[in-house]
Write a protein that holds these residues in place. Sequence first.
Motif, PDB file in Angstrom:
ATOM      1  N   SER A 107       0.908  -1.198   0.049  1.00 42.47           N
ATOM      2  CA  SER A 107       0.128   0.057   0.004  1.00 42.47           C
ATOM      3  C   SER A 107       1.038   1.083  -0.054  1.00 42.47           C
ATOM      4  CB  SER A 107      -0.894  -0.106   1.222  1.00 42.47           C
ATOM      5  OG  SER A 107      -0.141  -0.094   2.398  1.00 42.47           O
ATOM      6  N   THR A 108       2.042   1.158   0.726  1.00 41.44           N
ATOM      7  CA  THR A 108       3.034   2.389   0.776  1.00 41.44           C
ATOM      8  C   THR A 108       3.420   2.486  -0.735  1.00 41.44           C
ATOM      9  OG1 THR A 108       3.450   2.141   3.054  1.00 41.44           O
ATOM     10  CG2 THR A 108       5.003   3.398   2.031  1.00 41.44           C
ATOM     11  N   TRP A 109       3.964   1.430  -1.282  1.00 41.61           N
ATOM     12  CA  TRP A 109       4.678   1.466  -2.598  1.00 41.61           C
ATOM     13  C   TRP A 109       3.445   2.281  -3.534  1.00 41.61           C
ATOM     14  CZ3 TRP A 109       3.406  -0.958  -7.330  1.00 41.61           C
ATOM     15  CH2 TRP A 109       4.477  -0.725  -8.218  1.00 41.61           C
ATOM     16  N   LEU A 110       2.333   1.656  -3.362  1.00 41.87           N
ATOM     17  CA  LEU A 110       1.322   2.031  -4.535  1.00 41.87           C
ATOM     18  C   LEU A 110       0.991   3.660  -4.176  1.00 41.87           C
ATOM     19  CD1 LEU A 110      -1.467  -0.927  -4.350  1.00 41.87           C
ATOM     20  CD2 LEU A 110       0.158  -0.333  -6.193  1.00 41.87           C
ATOM     21  N   LEU A 111       1.105   4.061  -3.031  1.00 46.28           N
ATOM     22  CA  LEU A 111       0.893   5.418  -2.765  1.00 46.28           C
ATOM     23  C   LEU A 111       1.897   6.258  -3.639  1.00 46.28           C
ATOM     24  CD1 LEU A 111      -0.537   7.982  -1.569  1.00 46.28           C
ATOM     25  CD2 LEU A 111       0.672   7.444   0.826  1.00 46.28           C
ATOM     26  N   PHE A 112       3.163   5.919  -3.244  1.00 42.97           N
ATOM     27  CA  PHE A 112       4.316   6.489  -3.787  1.00 42.97           C
ATOM     28  C   PHE A 112       4.099   6.482  -5.383  1.00 42.97           C
ATOM     29  CE2 PHE A 112       8.428   6.300  -5.825  1.00 42.97           C
ATOM     30  CZ  PHE A 112       9.144   7.668  -5.246  1.00 42.97           C
ATOM     31  N   LEU A 113       3.686   5.084  -5.865  1.00 38.15           N
ATOM     32  CA  LEU A 113       3.534   5.084  -7.227  1.00 38.15           C
ATOM     33  C   LEU A 113       2.692   6.166  -8.046  1.00 38.15           C
ATOM     34  CD1 LEU A 113       3.818   3.538 -10.124  1.00 38.15           C
ATOM     35  CD2 LEU A 113       1.898   1.844  -9.372  1.00 38.15           C
ATOM     36  N   SER A 114       1.584   6.248  -7.196  1.00 38.12           N
ATOM     37  CA  SER A 114       0.420   7.319  -7.499  1.00 38.12           C
ATOM     38  C   SER A 114       1.080   8.973  -7.747  1.00 38.12           C
ATOM     39  CB  SER A 114      -0.650   7.284  -6.652  1.00 38.12           C
ATOM     40  OG  SER A 114      -0.511   7.683  -5.258  1.00 38.12           O
ATOM     41  N   VAL A 115       1.678   9.107  -6.761  1.00 37.15           N
ATOM     42  CA  VAL A 115       2.310  10.460  -6.624  1.00 37.15           C
ATOM     43  C   VAL A 115       3.368  10.506  -7.559  1.00 37.15           C
ATOM     44  CG1 VAL A 115       3.910  11.814  -5.335  1.00 37.15           C
ATOM     45  CG2 VAL A 115       2.189  10.669  -4.020  1.00 37.15           C
ATOM     46  N   SER A 116       4.238   9.578  -7.913  1.00 39.54           N
ATOM     47  CA  SER A 116       5.186   9.762  -8.981  1.00 39.54           C
ATOM     48  C   SER A 116       4.511   9.933 -10.396  1.00 39.54           C
ATOM     49  CB  SER A 116       6.006   8.296  -9.090  1.00 39.54           C
ATOM     50  OG  SER A 116       6.581   8.183  -7.831  1.00 39.54           O
ATOM     51  N   LEU A 117       3.570   9.130 -10.663  1.00 43.34           N
ATOM     52  CA  LEU A 117       2.722   9.180 -12.024  1.00 43.34           C
ATOM     53  C   LEU A 117       2.067  10.554 -12.024  1.00 43.34           C
ATOM     54  CD1 LEU A 117       0.684   5.705 -12.109  1.00 43.34           C
ATOM     55  CD2 LEU A 117       2.467   6.515 -13.390  1.00 43.34           C
ATOM     56  N   ALA A 118       1.484  11.085 -11.013  1.00 40.45           N
ATOM     57  CA  ALA A 118       0.800  12.447 -11.389  1.00 40.45           C
ATOM     58  C   ALA A 118       2.143  13.432 -11.316  1.00 40.45           C
ATOM     59  CB  ALA A 118       0.164  12.939  -9.813  1.00 40.45           C
ATOM     60  N   ALA A 119       3.378  13.314 -10.757  1.00 38.16           N
ATOM     61  CA  ALA A 119       4.240  14.304 -10.959  1.00 38.16           C
ATOM     62  C   ALA A 119       4.858  14.125 -12.599  1.00 38.16           C
ATOM     63  CB  ALA A 119       5.436  14.141 -10.043  1.00 38.16           C
ATOM     64  N   ALA A 120       5.154  12.737 -12.964  1.00 36.48           N
ATOM     65  CA  ALA A 120       5.719  12.733 -14.153  1.00 36.48           C
ATOM     66  C   ALA A 120       4.852  12.986 -15.159  1.00 36.48           C
ATOM     67  CB  ALA A 120       6.049  11.033 -14.242  1.00 36.48           C
ATOM     68  N   PHE A 121       3.526  12.954 -15.307  1.00 39.30           N
ATOM     69  CA  PHE A 121       2.693  13.330 -16.321  1.00 39.30           C
ATOM     70  C   PHE A 121       2.312  14.671 -16.566  1.00 39.30           C
ATOM     71  CE2 PHE A 121       2.280   8.825 -16.782  1.00 39.30           C
ATOM     72  CZ  PHE A 121       1.717   8.544 -18.156  1.00 39.30           C
ATOM     73  N   SER A 122       2.822  15.577 -15.371  1.00 38.27           N
ATOM     74  CA  SER A 122       2.596  16.949 -15.338  1.00 38.27           C
ATOM     75  C   SER A 122       3.719  17.391 -16.285  1.00 38.27           C
ATOM     76  CB  SER A 122       2.866  17.652 -14.047  1.00 38.27           C
ATOM     77  OG  SER A 122       1.997  16.825 -13.063  1.00 38.27           O
ATOM     78  N   PRO A 123       3.077  18.258 -17.268  1.00 40.45           N
ATOM     79  CA  PRO A 123       4.033  18.651 -18.304  1.00 40.45           C
ATOM     80  C   PRO A 123       5.137  19.686 -17.763  1.00 40.45           C
ATOM     81  CG  PRO A 123       1.807  19.029 -19.151  1.00 40.45           C
ATOM     82  CD  PRO A 123       1.653  18.667 -17.658  1.00 40.45           C
ATOM     83  N   GLY A 124       6.340  19.527 -18.173  1.00 43.77           N
ATOM     84  CA  GLY A 124       7.606  20.223 -17.886  1.00 43.77           C
ATOM     85  C   GLY A 124       8.630  20.106 -18.818  1.00 43.77           C
TER      86      GLY A 124
END
Length: 212
Positions: free
Chosen positions: A4-21
């Motif tokens: 569950s902790t890893w899945l939470l980090f995964l969701s945060v990472s996906l949100a940050a990675a897919f944000s245009p930069g």
Amino acid sequence: MTLSTWLLFLSVSLAAAFSPGPGVLMAISTAATQGARRALYSSLGNALGVFIVATTAVAGLGLVLKTSALAFGAVKVAGAAYLIYLGVKTWRQASQAPAQADESAPTAPVVQASRWSTFRSGLLVAVSNPKAILFFTAVFPQFMPPDHIDPMRFLLLTSTFTACSLLSHFFYVVCASWMKRRVRQSAARSRFTKRTTGALFIGMGGALLTVK
């Protein structure tokens, strides 16, 4: 680390990675002007840069940037200067492109940058962004206590974020390639694309200067 902790980090990472930069913009512009295969090199360079940023953040550079206005300002100016340099370079490439008298005629062959140059650009965009270092400084302590650095957990978290970054680049590159195949290319449209990309790079560099 629990699932569950890893899945939470995964969701945060996906949100940050897919944000245009800057990294996403570089992947899109490379795919649009030089092809999806060449964009792979900039994305791999960006992935290595992400790994370096994560390592330096855990090693303490993120804390230095967070507490020292001088250090943060130096990295911020360097990152902004490089983005503006990329923008000016891309804009000038559009200005130097030969004009086509007949819009229906095929465009002139695109002079591609070397694989190493493309890889290096992706790497420099990643490591020169102080916001990325501060992101890891803020996120990592939530999943890995600073007083107990677990190498295996660090590799898992960093690999997860890097994979998310590559996935986002793949998504945007596929979209850019799909649009490129369906839009008739012309010299005028190519110049417009490069100038728009250059302006976006310059805008991102200017926006980075406002970060405190």
